[in-house]
Design a protein around this motif. Structure first.
Motif, short mmCIF file in Angstrom:
data_model
loop_
_atom_site.label_atom_id
_atom_site.label_comp_id
_atom_site.label_asym_id
_atom_site.label_seq_id
_atom_site.Cartn_x
_atom_site.Cartn_y
_atom_site.Cartn_z
N ARG A 61 -33.07 4.13 -84.37
CA ARG A 61 -32.17 3.04 -84.75
C ARG A 61 -31.67 3.30 -86.17
O ARG A 61 -32.47 3.48 -87.10
CB ARG A 61 -32.90 1.70 -84.70
CG ARG A 61 -32.00 0.53 -85.11
CD ARG A 61 -32.74 -0.79 -85.04
NE ARG A 61 -31.87 -1.90 -85.42
CZ ARG A 61 -32.27 -3.17 -85.50
NH1 ARG A 61 -33.53 -3.49 -85.23
NH2 ARG A 61 -31.41 -4.12 -85.85
N LEU A 62 -30.36 3.31 -86.33
CA LEU A 62 -29.76 3.52 -87.65
C LEU A 62 -29.68 2.19 -88.37
O LEU A 62 -28.89 1.31 -87.99
CB LEU A 62 -28.37 4.15 -87.50
CG LEU A 62 -28.31 5.48 -86.74
CD1 LEU A 62 -26.88 5.95 -86.61
CD2 LEU A 62 -29.16 6.53 -87.43
N LYS A 63 -30.48 2.03 -89.39
CA LYS A 63 -30.49 0.78 -90.15
C LYS A 63 -29.30 0.76 -91.12
O LYS A 63 -28.75 1.80 -91.49
CB LYS A 63 -31.80 0.66 -90.93
CG LYS A 63 -33.04 0.70 -90.04
CD LYS A 63 -33.19 -0.57 -89.24
CE LYS A 63 -33.63 -1.72 -90.12
NZ LYS A 63 -33.90 -2.97 -89.35
N ALA A 64 -28.92 -0.43 -91.54
CA ALA A 64 -27.85 -0.57 -92.53
C ALA A 64 -28.26 0.13 -93.83
O ALA A 64 -29.44 0.08 -94.23
CB ALA A 64 -27.56 -2.04 -92.78
N TRP A 65 -27.30 0.76 -94.48
CA TRP A 65 -27.61 1.47 -95.72
C TRP A 65 -28.03 0.49 -96.81
O TRP A 65 -27.47 -0.60 -96.93
CB TRP A 65 -26.39 2.27 -96.19
CG TRP A 65 -26.17 3.54 -95.42
CD1 TRP A 65 -26.02 3.68 -94.08
CD2 TRP A 65 -26.09 4.86 -95.98
NE1 TRP A 65 -25.86 4.99 -93.75
CE2 TRP A 65 -25.89 5.75 -94.90
CE3 TRP A 65 -26.17 5.37 -97.27
CZ2 TRP A 65 -25.77 7.12 -95.07
CZ3 TRP A 65 -26.03 6.75 -97.45
CH2 TRP A 65 -25.85 7.60 -96.36
N PRO A 91 -21.96 6.03 -93.07
CA PRO A 91 -22.69 5.67 -91.84
C PRO A 91 -22.10 6.31 -90.59
O PRO A 91 -22.83 6.76 -89.70
CB PRO A 91 -22.58 4.14 -91.80
CG PRO A 91 -22.39 3.73 -93.22
CD PRO A 91 -21.56 4.82 -93.82
N GLU A 95 -24.06 8.97 -88.05
CA GLU A 95 -24.27 8.80 -86.60
C GLU A 95 -23.66 9.96 -85.81
O GLU A 95 -24.31 10.52 -84.91
CB GLU A 95 -23.66 7.48 -86.15
CG GLU A 95 -23.89 7.20 -84.66
CD GLU A 95 -23.48 5.80 -84.25
OE1 GLU A 95 -23.62 5.47 -83.06
OE2 GLU A 95 -23.03 5.03 -85.13
N VAL A 108 -29.71 7.50 -79.93
CA VAL A 108 -29.36 7.00 -81.26
C VAL A 108 -28.54 5.72 -81.09
O VAL A 108 -27.61 5.68 -80.29
CB VAL A 108 -28.55 8.04 -82.06
CG1 VAL A 108 -28.16 7.47 -83.42
CG2 VAL A 108 -29.35 9.32 -82.23
N SER A 109 -28.90 4.68 -81.84
CA SER A 109 -28.21 3.40 -81.72
C SER A 109 -28.29 2.66 -83.04
O SER A 109 -29.20 2.87 -83.84
CB SER A 109 -28.84 2.55 -80.60
OG SER A 109 -28.35 1.24 -80.62
N GLN A 110 -27.31 1.77 -83.27
CA GLN A 110 -27.38 0.88 -84.43
C GLN A 110 -28.08 -0.43 -84.11
O GLN A 110 -28.34 -1.23 -85.01
CB GLN A 110 -25.96 0.59 -84.93
CG GLN A 110 -25.22 1.81 -85.44
CD GLN A 110 -23.86 1.46 -86.00
OE1 GLN A 110 -23.60 0.32 -86.38
NE2 GLN A 110 -22.98 2.43 -86.08
N ALA A 111 -28.39 -0.65 -82.82
CA ALA A 111 -28.95 -1.94 -82.42
C ALA A 111 -30.42 -1.87 -82.02
O ALA A 111 -31.14 -2.87 -82.15
CB ALA A 111 -28.14 -2.51 -81.25
N HIS A 116 -36.91 4.02 -87.11
CA HIS A 116 -35.87 3.50 -87.99
C HIS A 116 -35.49 4.58 -89.01
O HIS A 116 -36.35 5.14 -89.69
CB HIS A 116 -36.37 2.25 -88.72
CG HIS A 116 -36.58 1.09 -87.82
ND1 HIS A 116 -37.07 -0.13 -88.25
CD2 HIS A 116 -36.35 0.94 -86.48
CE1 HIS A 116 -37.15 -0.96 -87.22
NE2 HIS A 116 -36.72 -0.34 -86.14
#
Length: 249
Positions: A61-65, A91, A95, A108-111, A116
């Motif tokens: 999961r790609l967390k907010a920077w 960002p 991704e 890979v997902s942002q949600a 993490h």
């Protein structure tokens, strides 16, 4: 006692000095947590990976920077302007590059995702307005991979890019993220068993050779010889002759 006390304060100070020298002081190990010993690598700059790392059946999961850290102190307006110019693109490059490098070995997902990936900019240097002294642009960043459930650190990365223009830095960052994906993907692949690595080719089935043709003449000669030698009665002689003839048909 005095010497021991002096060493107690001197050793941490020495270690702190060594840490500060990493990447000109831009690498701040405290952000990653204790127990991290960075190694310098060609592809990813400064890197640490947990020994025995296994990412099979995991997802990222790609967390907010996080906000820019400015570990060397607040920069001039030109430096902050450079960061504002490129930070929105980072960002997306992370991704896309990560997906290219992973090649499907890790979702890979942002949600969602049980791993993490957290990132931040730690320093930036922009160009002056005076074209006679514009210089290079510089971007320094941190990334860390943590277990989403336990918070355990699994991987730590730090690097610094220089470029001749602001547009080149995000593109180079995307290529760096592709290398990161290839590195992490190697820990998500299942080990190949030796027998499965190179399966044996099936052995060809050889047909049984055909039986030799029955030699009727030879059999009759042997039967005649047995009769001449008195080893066969007339009845046995006729019976063997008939069997030989039936076999030859």
């Amino acid at each position: 006692m005095r010497r021991s006390a002096a060493l107690l304060f001197t050793v941490p100070a020495l270690l702190s000095g060594q840490t500060a020298a990493m990447d000109g002081g831009r690498l701040e190990p405290a952000w990653f947590g204790p127990g991290v010993t960075f190694q310098s690598t060609k592809a990813l700059g400064f890197q640490w990976l947990k020994p025995g790392l296994d990412l099979r059946q995991r997802s990222i999961r790609l967390k907010a920077w996080e906000p820019a850290a400015w570990v060397l102190g607040k920069r001039a307006l030109k430096d902050q302007a450079f960061l504002q110019r490129v930070e929105d693109a980072l960002p997306g490059h992370l991704e896309k590059g990560l997906r290219r490098g992973l090649k499907g070995s890790l979702p890979v997902s942002q949600a969602s995702g049980d791993l993490h990936l957290v990132a931040r900019v730690v320093d930036a240097v922009g160009q002056a307005d005076d074209y006679m002294s514009m210089g290079a642009v510089v971007l320094s960043f941190d990334l860390k991979l943590v277990d989403g459930d336990t918070g355990e650190l699994l991987g730590a990365f730090h690097d610094t890019f220089e470029g001749t223009n602001p547009e080149a830095v995000p593109v180079r960052f995307g290529r760096w993220c592709e290398d990161l994906g290839r590195t992490l993907g190697g820990f998500a692949a299942s080990p190949v068993a030796p027998s499965a690595a190179r399966p044996e080719a099936p052995k060809p089935v050889q047909a049984a050779p055909p039986p030799p043709a029955f030699d009727l003449e030879g059999a009759l000669r042997r039967i005649e010889g047995l009769k001449r030698d008195g080893l066969l009665s007339e009845e046995e002689y006729q019976t063997l002759k008939k069997k030989a003839a039936d076999r030859a048909k």
